[in-house]
Motif scaffolding. Structure first.
Motif, short mmCIF file in Angstrom:
data_model
loop_
_atom_site.label_atom_id
_atom_site.label_comp_id
_atom_site.label_asym_id
_atom_site.label_seq_id
_atom_site.Cartn_x
_atom_site.Cartn_y
_atom_site.Cartn_z
N HIS A 90 0.83 -1.20 0.00
CA HIS A 90 0.00 0.00 0.00
C HIS A 90 0.87 1.25 0.00
O HIS A 90 0.52 2.28 0.60
N THR A 91 2.01 1.17 -0.70
CA THR A 91 2.96 2.27 -0.73
C THR A 91 3.10 2.89 -2.11
O THR A 91 3.17 4.11 -2.24
N ILE A 92 3.14 2.05 -3.14
CA ILE A 92 3.44 2.52 -4.48
C ILE A 92 2.24 2.32 -5.42
O ILE A 92 1.24 1.70 -5.04
N ALA A 93 2.39 2.84 -6.64
CA ALA A 93 1.37 2.63 -7.67
C ALA A 93 1.65 1.35 -8.43
O ALA A 93 2.80 1.05 -8.76
N ARG A 118 -1.16 5.61 -10.50
CA ARG A 118 -0.64 6.94 -10.73
C ARG A 118 -0.97 7.37 -12.17
O ARG A 118 -1.64 6.62 -12.88
N ASP A 119 -0.50 8.56 -12.58
CA ASP A 119 -0.81 9.09 -13.91
C ASP A 119 -2.33 9.13 -14.12
O ASP A 119 -2.84 8.85 -15.20
N THR A 120 -3.01 9.52 -13.07
CA THR A 120 -4.46 9.40 -13.04
C THR A 120 -5.15 10.17 -14.16
O THR A 120 -6.11 9.68 -14.76
N HIS A 121 -4.65 11.37 -14.46
CA HIS A 121 -5.28 12.17 -15.51
C HIS A 121 -5.16 11.49 -16.87
O HIS A 121 -6.06 11.58 -17.70
N ARG A 138 4.62 7.36 -6.72
CA ARG A 138 5.67 6.34 -6.60
C ARG A 138 5.37 5.13 -7.48
O ARG A 138 4.23 4.70 -7.59
N ASP A 139 6.42 4.55 -8.07
CA ASP A 139 6.22 3.40 -8.96
C ASP A 139 6.95 2.16 -8.46
O ASP A 139 7.51 2.14 -7.37
N VAL A 140 6.93 1.11 -9.28
CA VAL A 140 7.43 -0.21 -8.85
C VAL A 140 8.95 -0.33 -8.89
O VAL A 140 9.51 -1.26 -8.30
N VAL A 141 9.62 0.60 -9.55
CA VAL A 141 11.05 0.45 -9.83
C VAL A 141 11.86 0.30 -8.54
O VAL A 141 11.79 1.16 -7.64
#
Length: 218
Positions: A90-93, A118-121, A138-141
């Motif tokens: 529950h930390t990243i997208a 993320r990048d919701t728009h 935040r992403d998975v990288v």
């Protein structure tokens, strides 16, 4: 696939309230997804069979490896299905613009993620339906790796198996087991027909209790 599409089309004409009531009556339990999962596009119904993703946090993961394994998941995505993910995080997208664009171009119907996006728009502009808990940049990288594809997962108290169907609308989302989807859909359609009769009776002035006793539904 044609039978799957026919089932998807039929179930999508139902709504979660009536499907819930039929499943409860049939003795099913733990099939309503957590209320904290909500739709990015509230007025867009999401319905179809699922393929599942599971993973875990690994903060020692190499950034290159995380992206290799993530893009491998995208490569496995199934047209006419819903991407359903239990990331145990529950930390990243766990969904963003390029991923959703890839999935949409492959014919994936939408995604359900027990986590963030993320990048919701961009997702809104694409019209890509995403059920999620939160948003974050935040992403998975270098943080997360998949551990399973098309495996049984649990979201809240709901067991979801590959090929099960999900139906999500303004009221929430329910899981229909693949082994019962035809029967549940048919009984939901029948219940909606009965509801129409009750509605007509009420609008014509019939007492609600009398309508209930006459049609056995309210």
């Amino acid at each position: 696939m044609s039978n799957i599409k026919a089932l998807t089309d039929a179930l999508s004409q139902c709504y979660t309230g009536v499907v819930h009531d039929i499943m409860r009556k049939e003795g099913f339990r733990n099939f309503t997804l957590p209320k904290e999962l909500t739709a990015l596009l509230p007025d867009q119904i999401l319905c179809g069979p699922v393929f599942t993703i599971e993973g875990c946090v690994d903060e020692t993961a190499d950034g290159h490896q995380t992206l290799l394994e993530w893009t491998d998941l995208l490569s496995k995505a199934k047209a006419g299905h819903i991407w359903v993910s239990q990331p145990h995080d529950h930390t990243i997208a766990h969904m963003g613009e390029l991923s959703s664009e890839t999935l949409k171009s492959k014919g994936v119907l939408g995604c359900v993620i027990d986590g963030g996006i993320r990048d919701t728009h961009f997702l809104k502009a694409q019209g890509f339906q995403a059920w999620r808990r939160f948003h974050t940049p935040r992403d998975v990288v270098g943080h997360w790796l998949p551990t399973g594809f098309d495996v049984d997962i649990i979201i809240g108290d709901v067991l979801i198996q590959p090929g099960d169907f999900l139906l999500g609308d303004l009221d929430g989302m329910v899981r229909v087991p693949k082994s019962h989807v035809e029967d549940i859909t048919a009984k939901s359609e029948e219940a909606m027909n009965t509801e129409n009769k009750v509605r007509t009776a009420i609008l014509s002035g019939t007492d609600p209790q009398e309508a209930y006793l006459q049609f056995g539904k309210f």
